[in-house]
Design a protein around this motif. Structure first.
Motif, PDB file in Angstrom:
ATOM      1  N   LEU A  28      19.760  26.835 -40.002  1.00  0.00           N
ATOM      2  CA  LEU A  28      19.864  26.980 -38.424  1.00  0.00           C
ATOM      3  C   LEU A  28      21.108  27.798 -37.875  1.00  0.00           C
ATOM      4  CD1 LEU A  28      18.768  23.040 -37.665  1.00  0.00           C
ATOM      5  CD2 LEU A  28      17.643  25.108 -37.513  1.00  0.00           C
ATOM      6  N   GLY A  29      22.391  27.438 -38.460  1.00  0.00           N
ATOM      7  CA  GLY A  29      23.384  28.096 -38.201  1.00  0.00           C
ATOM      8  C   GLY A  29      23.347  29.559 -38.226  1.00  0.00           C
ATOM      9  N   PHE A  30      22.870  30.169 -39.253  1.00  0.00           N
ATOM     10  CA  PHE A  30      22.768  31.346 -39.552  1.00  0.00           C
ATOM     11  C   PHE A  30      21.633  32.004 -38.671  1.00  0.00           C
ATOM     12  CE2 PHE A  30      25.170  30.678 -43.570  1.00  0.00           C
ATOM     13  CZ  PHE A  30      26.367  31.689 -43.120  1.00  0.00           C
ATOM     14  N   MET A  31      20.475  31.265 -38.664  1.00  0.00           N
ATOM     15  CA  MET A  31      19.619  31.756 -37.624  1.00  0.00           C
ATOM     16  C   MET A  31      19.912  32.151 -36.164  1.00  0.00           C
ATOM     17  SD  MET A  31      16.359  29.155 -38.882  1.00  0.00           S
ATOM     18  CE  MET A  31      15.276  29.294 -37.632  1.00  0.00           C
ATOM     19  N   MET A  32      20.903  31.223 -35.927  1.00  0.00           N
ATOM     20  CA  MET A  32      21.619  31.471 -34.552  1.00  0.00           C
ATOM     21  C   MET A  32      22.339  32.732 -34.242  1.00  0.00           C
ATOM     22  SD  MET A  32      22.779  27.601 -32.879  1.00  0.00           S
ATOM     23  CE  MET A  32      24.102  27.690 -33.987  1.00  0.00           C
ATOM     24  N   ARG A  38      17.222  35.843 -27.125  1.00  0.00           N
ATOM     25  CA  ARG A  38      17.899  34.814 -26.479  1.00  0.00           C
ATOM     26  C   ARG A  38      17.234  33.440 -26.559  1.00  0.00           C
ATOM     27  NH1 ARG A  38      22.545  35.013 -23.530  1.00  0.00           N
ATOM     28  NH2 ARG A  38      23.003  33.376 -21.999  1.00  0.00           N
ATOM     29  N   THR A  39      16.057  33.539 -26.058  1.00  0.00           N
ATOM     30  CA  THR A  39      15.176  32.150 -26.047  1.00  0.00           C
ATOM     31  C   THR A  39      15.148  31.431 -27.352  1.00  0.00           C
ATOM     32  OG1 THR A  39      13.831  33.227 -24.117  1.00  0.00           O
ATOM     33  CG2 THR A  39      13.055  31.234 -25.354  1.00  0.00           C
ATOM     34  N   HIS A  42      18.509  30.035 -28.331  1.00  0.00           N
ATOM     35  CA  HIS A  42      18.727  29.009 -27.615  1.00  0.00           C
ATOM     36  C   HIS A  42      17.959  27.474 -28.128  1.00  0.00           C
ATOM     37  CE1 HIS A  42      20.287  26.437 -24.100  1.00  0.00           C
ATOM     38  NE2 HIS A  42      19.065  26.484 -23.856  1.00  0.00           N
ATOM     39  N   ALA A  43      16.774  27.880 -28.619  1.00  0.00           N
ATOM     40  CA  ALA A  43      15.818  26.817 -29.025  1.00  0.00           C
ATOM     41  C   ALA A  43      16.653  26.154 -30.332  1.00  0.00           C
ATOM     42  CB  ALA A  43      14.453  27.335 -29.204  1.00  0.00           C
ATOM     43  N   VAL A  44      16.880  27.224 -31.090  1.00  0.00           N
ATOM     44  CA  VAL A  44      17.422  26.890 -32.496  1.00  0.00           C
ATOM     45  C   VAL A  44      18.946  26.183 -32.380  1.00  0.00           C
ATOM     46  CG1 VAL A  44      18.451  27.851 -34.678  1.00  0.00           C
ATOM     47  CG2 VAL A  44      16.273  28.747 -33.618  1.00  0.00           C
TER      48      VAL A  44
END
Length: 170
Positions: A28-32, A38-39, A42-44
């Motif tokens: 999740l961190g790397f996905m961010m 941007r959307t 923000h969701a991740v």
């Protein structure tokens, strides 16, 4: 001091649950980090923060368990490697603890909370400590993006070496 040369079933279960938890959080961190939209980012981020809270509770229990239970005792022929392994494990747990503290800290110092559910947000308003926001964010990101994956890679290499050693003993 633990005199067993093997970890208990509970310790092993908690280890593998930690592996799964860290895999989820790092993904999740790397996905961010790599998200372009941007959307989506923000969701991740919302999923990362909420999941991080619940997984963080487990990791705090895991760290406490390791502090209480101690480390396994070394085999007679592994004194040097055992000291290195214990140091690496301790460094990983310390890094996790700092990541668990700096994540919420950098949210709280900006006046943001952690959504625990669709109707509940946990907020400790530390916006008066806004000077801590940037250092907490940078520490969190550096440890989670570079240091923790590096320590995990070293841990995996050590586990492979240990497995190879065990196979050659037989």
């Amino acid at each position: 001091m633990n005199t067993s040369t093997h970890y208990s079933a509970l310790a092993q279960f908690m280890h593998w649950l930690t592996v799964i938890a860290l895999s989820i959080m790092l993904t999740l961190g790397f996905m961010m980090v790599f998200a372009d939209e941007r959307t989506f980012k923000h969701a991740v981020e919302g999923i990362h923060v909420t999941t991080g809270f619940y997984l963080g509770l487990f990791l705090l229990v895991r760290i406490g368990f390791r502090a209480f239970a101690g480390f396994r005792a070394p085999e007679p022929d592994e004194q040097t490697t055992f000291k290195l392994a214990k140091g690496l494990q301790s460094l990983m747990l310390l890094t996790l603890l700092v990541v668990l503290i700096t994540g919420p800290l950098y949210l709280f110092t900006e006046g943001e909370g952690i959504a625990l559910s669709s109707q509940t947000t946990w907020l400790i308003d530390l916006s008066g400590w806004s000077w801590l926001h940037e250092p907490a964010e940078e520490i969190h990101k550096i440890l989670a993006t570079y240091v923790l994956p590096g320590l995990i890679a070293l841990h995996m290499l050590a586990a492979i070496k240990q497995f190879h050693r065990e196979v050659n003993r037989r």
